[in-house]
Design a protein around this motif. Structure first.
Motif, PDB file in Angstrom:
ATOM      1  N   ILE A   1       0.845  -1.195   0.000  1.00  0.00           N
ATOM      2  CA  ILE A   1       0.000   0.000   0.000  1.00  0.00           C
ATOM      3  C   ILE A   1       0.881   1.247   0.000  1.00  0.00           C
ATOM      4  CG2 ILE A   1      -0.201  -0.096   2.529  1.00  0.00           C
ATOM      5  CD1 ILE A   1      -3.040   1.114   2.167  1.00  0.00           C
ATOM      6  N   ASP A   2       0.503   2.229  -0.821  1.00  0.00           N
ATOM      7  CA  ASP A   2       1.203   3.512  -0.830  1.00  0.00           C
ATOM      8  C   ASP A   2       0.163   4.624  -0.682  1.00  0.00           C
ATOM      9  OD1 ASP A   2      -0.037   3.709  -3.312  1.00  0.00           O
ATOM     10  OD2 ASP A   2       1.802   3.345  -4.459  1.00  0.00           O
ATOM     11  N   ALA A   3       0.614   5.865  -0.752  1.00  0.00           N
ATOM     12  CA  ALA A   3      -0.286   7.000  -0.518  1.00  0.00           C
ATOM     13  C   ALA A   3      -1.413   7.054  -1.544  1.00  0.00           C
ATOM     14  CB  ALA A   3       0.515   8.303  -0.536  1.00  0.00           C
ATOM     15  N   GLU A   4      -1.088   6.777  -2.807  1.00  0.00           N
ATOM     16  CA  GLU A   4      -2.123   6.807  -3.852  1.00  0.00           C
ATOM     17  C   GLU A   4      -3.167   5.730  -3.609  1.00  0.00           C
ATOM     18  OE1 GLU A   4      -2.583   6.574  -8.738  1.00  0.00           O
ATOM     19  OE2 GLU A   4      -0.644   6.121  -7.785  1.00  0.00           O
ATOM     20  N   MET A   5      -2.682   4.518  -3.276  1.00  0.00           N
ATOM     21  CA  MET A   5      -3.604   3.428  -2.998  1.00  0.00           C
ATOM     22  C   MET A   5      -4.501   3.768  -1.814  1.00  0.00           C
ATOM     23  SD  MET A   5      -4.651   0.245  -3.523  1.00  0.00           S
ATOM     24  CE  MET A   5      -3.339  -0.541  -4.465  1.00  0.00           C
ATOM     25  N   ARG A   6      -3.903   4.316  -0.768  1.00  0.00           N
ATOM     26  CA  ARG A   6      -4.694   4.630   0.426  1.00  0.00           C
ATOM     27  C   ARG A   6      -5.761   5.676   0.119  1.00  0.00           C
ATOM     28  NH1 ARG A   6      -2.863   5.274   6.709  1.00  0.00           N
ATOM     29  NH2 ARG A   6      -4.976   5.639   7.474  1.00  0.00           N
ATOM     30  N   GLU A   7      -5.431   6.650  -0.696  1.00  0.00           N
ATOM     31  CA  GLU A   7      -6.416   7.665  -1.070  1.00  0.00           C
ATOM     32  C   GLU A   7      -7.595   7.037  -1.799  1.00  0.00           C
ATOM     33  OE1 GLU A   7      -6.607  11.883  -3.588  1.00  0.00           O
ATOM     34  OE2 GLU A   7      -4.692  10.867  -3.282  1.00  0.00           O
ATOM     35  N   GLN A   8      -7.302   6.107  -2.709  1.00  0.00           N
ATOM     36  CA  GLN A   8      -8.382   5.441  -3.445  1.00  0.00           C
ATOM     37  C   GLN A   8      -9.217   4.572  -2.513  1.00  0.00           C
ATOM     38  OE1 GLN A   8      -5.867   3.657  -6.682  1.00  0.00           O
ATOM     39  NE2 GLN A   8      -7.423   4.600  -7.971  1.00  0.00           N
ATOM     40  N   ILE A   9      -8.544   3.853  -1.621  1.00  0.00           N
ATOM     41  CA  ILE A   9      -9.252   2.992  -0.674  1.00  0.00           C
ATOM     42  C   ILE A   9     -10.174   3.826   0.204  1.00  0.00           C
ATOM     43  CG2 ILE A   9      -8.944   1.543   1.383  1.00  0.00           C
ATOM     44  CD1 ILE A   9      -8.251  -0.026  -1.033  1.00  0.00           C
ATOM     45  N   ASP A  10      -9.646   4.905   0.753  1.00  0.00           N
ATOM     46  CA  ASP A  10     -10.432   5.730   1.667  1.00  0.00           C
ATOM     47  C   ASP A  10     -11.642   6.359   0.980  1.00  0.00           C
ATOM     48  OD1 ASP A  10      -8.637   5.077   3.637  1.00  0.00           O
ATOM     49  OD2 ASP A  10      -7.529   6.961   3.534  1.00  0.00           O
ATOM     50  N   ALA A  11     -11.547   6.568  -0.331  1.00  0.00           N
ATOM     51  CA  ALA A  11     -12.678   7.117  -1.073  1.00  0.00           C
ATOM     52  C   ALA A  11     -13.805   6.100  -1.220  1.00  0.00           C
ATOM     53  CB  ALA A  11     -12.221   7.596  -2.448  1.00  0.00           C
ATOM     54  N   LEU A  12     -13.462   4.807  -1.106  1.00  0.00           N
ATOM     55  CA  LEU A  12     -14.471   3.759  -1.255  1.00  0.00           C
ATOM     56  C   LEU A  12     -15.225   3.495   0.043  1.00  0.00           C
ATOM     57  CD1 LEU A  12     -12.568   1.109  -3.428  1.00  0.00           C
ATOM     58  CD2 LEU A  12     -14.357   2.686  -4.171  1.00  0.00           C
ATOM     59  N   GLY A  13     -14.526   3.617   1.169  1.00  0.00           N
ATOM     60  CA  GLY A  13     -15.168   3.328   2.448  1.00  0.00           C
ATOM     61  C   GLY A  13     -14.165   2.886   3.479  1.00  0.00           C
ATOM     62  N   PRO A  14     -14.634   2.603   4.683  1.00  0.00           N
ATOM     63  CA  PRO A  14     -13.734   2.182   5.758  1.00  0.00           C
ATOM     64  C   PRO A  14     -13.297   0.724   5.608  1.00  0.00           C
ATOM     65  CG  PRO A  14     -15.992   2.311   6.555  1.00  0.00           C
ATOM     66  CD  PRO A  14     -16.018   2.836   5.155  1.00  0.00           C
ATOM     67  N   VAL A  15     -12.011   0.486   5.804  1.00  0.00           N
ATOM     68  CA  VAL A  15     -11.488  -0.882   5.743  1.00  0.00           C
ATOM     69  C   VAL A  15     -11.859  -1.609   7.033  1.00  0.00           C
ATOM     70  CG1 VAL A  15      -9.407  -2.306   5.644  1.00  0.00           C
ATOM     71  CG2 VAL A  15      -9.600  -0.252   4.215  1.00  0.00           C
ATOM     72  N   LYS A  16     -12.578  -2.712   6.888  1.00  0.00           N
ATOM     73  CA  LYS A  16     -13.047  -3.479   8.045  1.00  0.00           C
ATOM     74  C   LYS A  16     -12.286  -4.789   8.205  1.00  0.00           C
ATOM     75  CE  LYS A  16     -16.027  -4.387  11.403  1.00  0.00           C
ATOM     76  NZ  LYS A  16     -16.075  -3.585  12.650  1.00  0.00           N
ATOM     77  N   PHE A  17     -11.969  -5.442   7.059  1.00  0.00           N
ATOM     78  CA  PHE A  17     -11.303  -6.743   7.115  1.00  0.00           C
ATOM     79  C   PHE A  17     -10.110  -6.760   6.151  1.00  0.00           C
ATOM     80  CE2 PHE A  17     -15.791  -7.587   8.077  1.00  0.00           C
ATOM     81  CZ  PHE A  17     -15.664  -8.179   9.328  1.00  0.00           C
ATOM     82  N   ILE A  18      -9.002  -7.318   6.610  1.00  0.00           N
ATOM     83  CA  ILE A  18      -7.808  -7.516   5.791  1.00  0.00           C
ATOM     84  C   ILE A  18      -7.536  -9.015   5.819  1.00  0.00           C
ATOM     85  CG2 ILE A  18      -5.378  -6.946   5.466  1.00  0.00           C
ATOM     86  CD1 ILE A  18      -5.970  -4.410   7.223  1.00  0.00           C
ATOM     87  N   VAL A  19      -7.634  -9.666   4.669  1.00  0.00           N
ATOM     88  CA  VAL A  19      -7.744 -11.121   4.622  1.00  0.00           C
ATOM     89  C   VAL A  19      -6.620 -11.746   3.813  1.00  0.00           C
ATOM     90  CG1 VAL A  19      -9.248 -13.040   3.955  1.00  0.00           C
ATOM     91  CG2 VAL A  19     -10.250 -10.897   4.784  1.00  0.00           C
ATOM     92  N   SER A  20      -5.935 -12.714   4.421  1.00  0.00           N
ATOM     93  CA  SER A  20      -4.994 -13.558   3.679  1.00  0.00           C
ATOM     94  C   SER A  20      -5.692 -14.876   3.360  1.00  0.00           C
ATOM     95  CB  SER A  20      -3.734 -13.831   4.495  1.00  0.00           C
ATOM     96  OG  SER A  20      -2.876 -14.704   3.789  1.00  0.00           O
ATOM     97  N   PRO A  21      -5.875 -15.223   2.075  1.00  0.00           N
ATOM     98  CA  PRO A  21      -6.637 -16.425   1.729  1.00  0.00           C
ATOM     99  C   PRO A  21      -5.876 -17.730   1.898  1.00  0.00           C
ATOM    100  CG  PRO A  21      -5.926 -15.293  -0.253  1.00  0.00           C
ATOM    101  CD  PRO A  21      -5.521 -14.423   0.884  1.00  0.00           C
ATOM    102  N   ASN A  22      -4.562 -17.661   2.115  1.00  0.00           N
ATOM    103  CA  ASN A  22      -3.793 -18.849   2.481  1.00  0.00           C
ATOM    104  C   ASN A  22      -2.554 -18.404   3.248  1.00  0.00           C
ATOM    105  OD1 ASN A  22      -1.770 -18.131   0.577  1.00  0.00           O
ATOM    106  ND2 ASN A  22      -2.641 -19.447  -1.004  1.00  0.00           N
ATOM    107  N   SER A  23      -1.715 -19.347   3.619  1.00  0.00           N
ATOM    108  CA  SER A  23      -0.556 -19.016   4.458  1.00  0.00           C
ATOM    109  C   SER A  23       0.616 -18.474   3.652  1.00  0.00           C
ATOM    110  CB  SER A  23      -0.107 -20.257   5.239  1.00  0.00           C
ATOM    111  OG  SER A  23       0.240 -21.310   4.350  1.00  0.00           O
ATOM    112  N   LEU A  24       0.418 -18.224   2.350  1.00  0.00           N
ATOM    113  CA  LEU A  24       1.468 -17.691   1.490  1.00  0.00           C
ATOM    114  C   LEU A  24       1.252 -16.215   1.158  1.00  0.00           C
ATOM    115  CD1 LEU A  24       1.673 -20.694  -1.025  1.00  0.00           C
ATOM    116  CD2 LEU A  24       3.061 -20.329   1.025  1.00  0.00           C
ATOM    117  N   HIS A  25       0.047 -15.733   1.291  1.00  0.00           N
ATOM    118  CA  HIS A  25      -0.292 -14.368   0.861  1.00  0.00           C
ATOM    119  C   HIS A  25      -0.373 -13.427   2.063  1.00  0.00           C
ATOM    120  CE1 HIS A  25      -1.684 -14.917  -3.499  1.00  0.00           C
ATOM    121  NE2 HIS A  25      -1.027 -16.007  -3.143  1.00  0.00           N
TER     122      HIS A  25
END
Length: 229
Positions: free
Chosen positions: A46-70
Motif C-alpha cells: 500500500i502507498d499513498a495513492e492506494m490509500r487515497e483510493q481505498i479511503d474514497a471507497l469506504g472504511p477498511v473493516k477486514f484484511i484477509v490472507s486467503p492462504n498461508s502464502l499471501h
C-alpha cells in the motif's frame, strides 16, 4: 491503482514477488460489503495513492490472507488501518506470530460477511490450505494459488521449462502440477471443492493469472476435472 472488476469489486496488480527465483505477478481485490465497509483480499503493498483510493471507497473493516502464502503486506495494511480486523487463513497465525490477528478463518462465516460471501476451505494440500471465496453479488470466485496462469515468455531459461512442466503456462488458468501432487488427501479435497463447483459462478479472479469472465462454471469444471479421477 484500483480498477473496477465487477459489482462492488475493485482490483489492483501489485509488484512481482520471487520464490526460488520464479517471479510471480500479484493481485489483490477490494470488495464493498453491504454495510459499505471494505473487505481487502490478498493485499499487495500500500502507498499513498492506494490509500487515497481505498479511503474514497469506504472504511477498511477486514484484511484477509486467503492462504498461508499471501501475507507479505499484512503488516503494512495493519499499520495503515489499525482498527481493521486481520483475518488469517489456516496455519498462518503460527507462521506470522508478529502480527495481531483478530481470528483464523473457519468453516463458519463471520456474521459481517455472511450476506456477501460464501467460502470453502480447500483441505488436503500439504503446500497450503486455501480459503476460496464466492462473492454473491457479482458471482465472482476468488482463488489465490490453486489456479494460476503466466503469460508466454514470462519465465526465461531453465525456469521456462520448469514452468511448462508445472502447467503454469497453459492456454487457460489451471492447477499447477506441484499443487496437484500436494493434494495427499484427495477425498478431503473433493469434499471441500464440491461447493465451489456448485456456485453460480460468473467470473473467476486469481492472484496469479488472467481473470476468467466467460463460462466461469464450465471453466472451473475443466480446471478441477483431474481431481475427480
Amino acid at each position: 491503482m484500483l480498477t473496477p472488476f465487477a459489482q462492488d469489486i475493485w482490483i489492483s496488480d501489485g509488484p512481482t514477488v520471487s520464490t526460488l527465483g520464479f517471479k510471480y505477478p500479484t493481485r489483490m481485490a477490494v470488495i464493498k460489503l453491504p454495510s459499505d465497509n471494505l473487505f481487502v483480499w490478498s493485499p499487495v503493498p500500500i502507498d499513498a495513492e492506494m490509500r487515497e483510493q481505498i479511503d474514497a471507497l469506504g472504511p477498511v473493516k477486514f484484511i484477509v490472507s486467503p492462504n498461508s502464502l499471501h501475507h507479505l503486506s499484512m503488516g503494512a495494511w495493519a499499520q495503515a488501518y489499525p482498527d481493521a480486523a486481520l483475518c488469517a487463513a489456516p496455519n498462518l497465525m503460527s507462521k506470522r506470530d508478529d502480527l495481531s490477528f483478530s481470528f483464523e478463518i473457519t468453516d463458519m462465516l463471520p456474521s459481517e460477511w455472511a450476506d456477501a460471501f460464501e467460502h470453502s476451505i480447500i483441505r488436503g494440500n500439504t503446500i497450503a490450505t486455501e480459503v476460496v471465496f464466492f462473492h454473491r453479488a457479482s458471482g465472482t470466485v476468488l482463488f489465490a494459488d490453486l489456479l494460476q496462469q503466466f503469460p508466454k515468455g514470462w519465465h526465461k531459461g531453465w525456469r521456462a521449462w520448469v514452468a511448462k512442466l508445472d502447467l503454469m503456462v497453459q492456454p487457460e488458468p489451471t492447477v499447477p502440477r506441484k499443487f496437484r501432487a500436494a493434494f495427499r488427501d484427495k477425498k478431503a479435497a473433493r469434499l471441500s471443492l464440491a461447493p465451489v463447483l456448485n456456485w453460480p459462478a460468473q467470473a473467476v479472479l486469481m492472484a496469479h493469472g488472467t481473470p476468467v469472465t466467460r463460462d466461469a462454471q464450465s471453466f472451473l469444471q475443466r480446471a478441477f476435472k483431474w481431481l475427480k479421477v
